[in-house]
Design a protein around this motif. Sequence first.
Motif, PDB file in Angstrom:
ATOM      1  N   GLY A 116       0.943  -1.246  -0.036  1.00 41.73           N
ATOM      2  CA  GLY A 116       0.085  -0.196  -0.077  1.00 41.73           C
ATOM      3  C   GLY A 116       0.815   1.238   0.138  1.00 41.73           C
ATOM      4  N   PHE A 117       2.126   1.285  -0.356  1.00 42.45           N
ATOM      5  CA  PHE A 117       2.902   2.457  -0.440  1.00 42.45           C
ATOM      6  C   PHE A 117       2.557   3.270  -1.556  1.00 42.45           C
ATOM      7  CE2 PHE A 117       5.258   0.440   2.919  1.00 42.45           C
ATOM      8  CZ  PHE A 117       5.671   1.516   3.760  1.00 42.45           C
ATOM      9  N   LYS A 118       2.225   4.436  -1.542  1.00 39.90           N
ATOM     10  CA  LYS A 118       1.654   5.243  -2.634  1.00 39.90           C
ATOM     11  C   LYS A 118       2.881   6.172  -3.149  1.00 39.90           C
ATOM     12  CE  LYS A 118      -2.351   3.173  -2.764  1.00 39.90           C
ATOM     13  NZ  LYS A 118      -2.454   1.944  -3.585  1.00 39.90           N
ATOM     14  N   LYS A 119       3.611   6.495  -2.133  1.00 41.92           N
ATOM     15  CA  LYS A 119       4.640   7.571  -2.508  1.00 41.92           C
ATOM     16  C   LYS A 119       6.136   7.236  -1.944  1.00 41.92           C
ATOM     17  CE  LYS A 119       1.370  11.693  -2.693  1.00 41.92           C
ATOM     18  NZ  LYS A 119       1.381  13.029  -2.048  1.00 41.92           N
ATOM     19  N   PHE A 120       7.205   7.360  -2.753  1.00 40.19           N
ATOM     20  CA  PHE A 120       8.347   7.161  -2.061  1.00 40.19           C
ATOM     21  C   PHE A 120       9.285   8.088  -2.384  1.00 40.19           C
ATOM     22  CE2 PHE A 120      11.041   4.014   0.121  1.00 40.19           C
ATOM     23  CZ  PHE A 120      10.106   3.172   0.668  1.00 40.19           C
ATOM     24  N   ARG A 155       3.991   1.601 -10.035  1.00 40.48           N
ATOM     25  CA  ARG A 155       2.598   2.434  -9.620  1.00 40.48           C
ATOM     26  C   ARG A 155       2.559   3.035  -8.290  1.00 40.48           C
ATOM     27  NH1 ARG A 155      -1.921  -1.098 -13.052  1.00 40.48           N
ATOM     28  NH2 ARG A 155      -0.816  -0.918 -14.992  1.00 40.48           N
ATOM     29  N   MET A 156       3.746   3.354  -8.121  1.00 44.52           N
ATOM     30  CA  MET A 156       3.962   4.348  -6.742  1.00 44.52           C
ATOM     31  C   MET A 156       4.526   5.700  -7.326  1.00 44.52           C
ATOM     32  SD  MET A 156       5.543   2.197  -3.765  1.00 44.52           S
ATOM     33  CE  MET A 156       7.011   1.707  -4.377  1.00 44.52           C
ATOM     34  N   THR A 157       4.021   6.880  -6.724  1.00 42.78           N
ATOM     35  CA  THR A 157       4.805   8.241  -7.116  1.00 42.78           C
ATOM     36  C   THR A 157       6.019   8.311  -6.390  1.00 42.78           C
ATOM     37  OG1 THR A 157       2.350   8.858  -7.330  1.00 42.78           O
ATOM     38  CG2 THR A 157       4.264  10.841  -7.147  1.00 42.78           C
ATOM     39  N   PRO A 158       7.035   8.560  -7.219  1.00 39.38           N
ATOM     40  CA  PRO A 158       8.281   9.022  -6.842  1.00 39.38           C
ATOM     41  C   PRO A 158       8.170  10.408  -6.426  1.00 39.38           C
ATOM     42  CG  PRO A 158       8.658   8.690  -9.084  1.00 39.38           C
ATOM     43  CD  PRO A 158       7.105   8.237  -8.864  1.00 39.38           C
ATOM     44  N   ILE A 159       8.916  10.560  -5.312  1.00 41.72           N
ATOM     45  CA  ILE A 159       9.063  12.090  -5.032  1.00 41.72           C
ATOM     46  C   ILE A 159      10.790  12.670  -5.124  1.00 41.72           C
ATOM     47  CG2 ILE A 159       9.114  13.606  -3.111  1.00 41.72           C
ATOM     48  CD1 ILE A 159       6.768  12.124  -1.910  1.00 41.72           C
TER      49      ILE A 159
END
Length: 195
Positions: A116-120, A155-159
Motif C-alpha cells: 500500500g505504499f503510494k509515494k516514495f 505504480r507508486m509516485t516517486p518524490i
Amino acid sequence: FNKKLSLGGIGHPEEQISIHSLRLKMSDLCRRTCAWCAAPKTQLTFVPLDEIMKAFVDVQSYEGVHFEDNDLCISKQRVLELCNAIVDKGYAHVPKIGKAKVDSLEEIVFALARAGFKKFAYGIESFDQGILDQLGKNTTVEQNHKALNLTIEARMTPIMNMIFFSPWETESTLKKTVKETVAYLKRGAIMNSAV
C-alpha cells in the motif's frame, strides 16, 4: 515508541500522504554521511516490528501512514517483514509514504507497492555524476534513474528531492538535471528542491 498525528504544515506538503496521517518510524539509521543533511539520527536501533504493527490497530482513524525513517529500506529483510505483516493483517488498503536511498530499493519495490505504499521519496539531488560526487552522495545517476523507473513501474509516485545551484553547478550540469527532472515530472513524479 511513539506514534504521532500529522495535521499538515510539517515538512513538504508533497511528502504528505494525507492531512490526517499516522506517523511511524522504525529507525533513524542511514548509511550516508552527507554534509548538508539535517535528518535526525537519534533512534539508531530498530523499533520491534510487533510494536509498529500495534500502532496499525487504530489506523482506521487516519487517512494514511507516513513512515519517517531516514531510509526505510536500510534493511531489506526488515522492510520485507514489514510489508508482509501489513498485507497479512489487512492494512494494505491504507495509503503509505516512505523514504529510501536510491541504492536500497531494487529488490523490494513491488513488495512496498503490494503493502500500500503510494509515494516514495529519494534524495536524487542531481542527474550529473560530478555533482553527485561533489555532494558526497556515494550514488550514481544510473541508480537515480533505476529507482525512479522502478517506482513508477510499481505504480507508486516517486518524490525527487533535488539540490539546484550547489557550489559545483555549471550551466551544463544544471541543464542536464533540469531536463531529466522535467522528464520525470511529466511521468507523474513530484519534486522538492533546495537552492
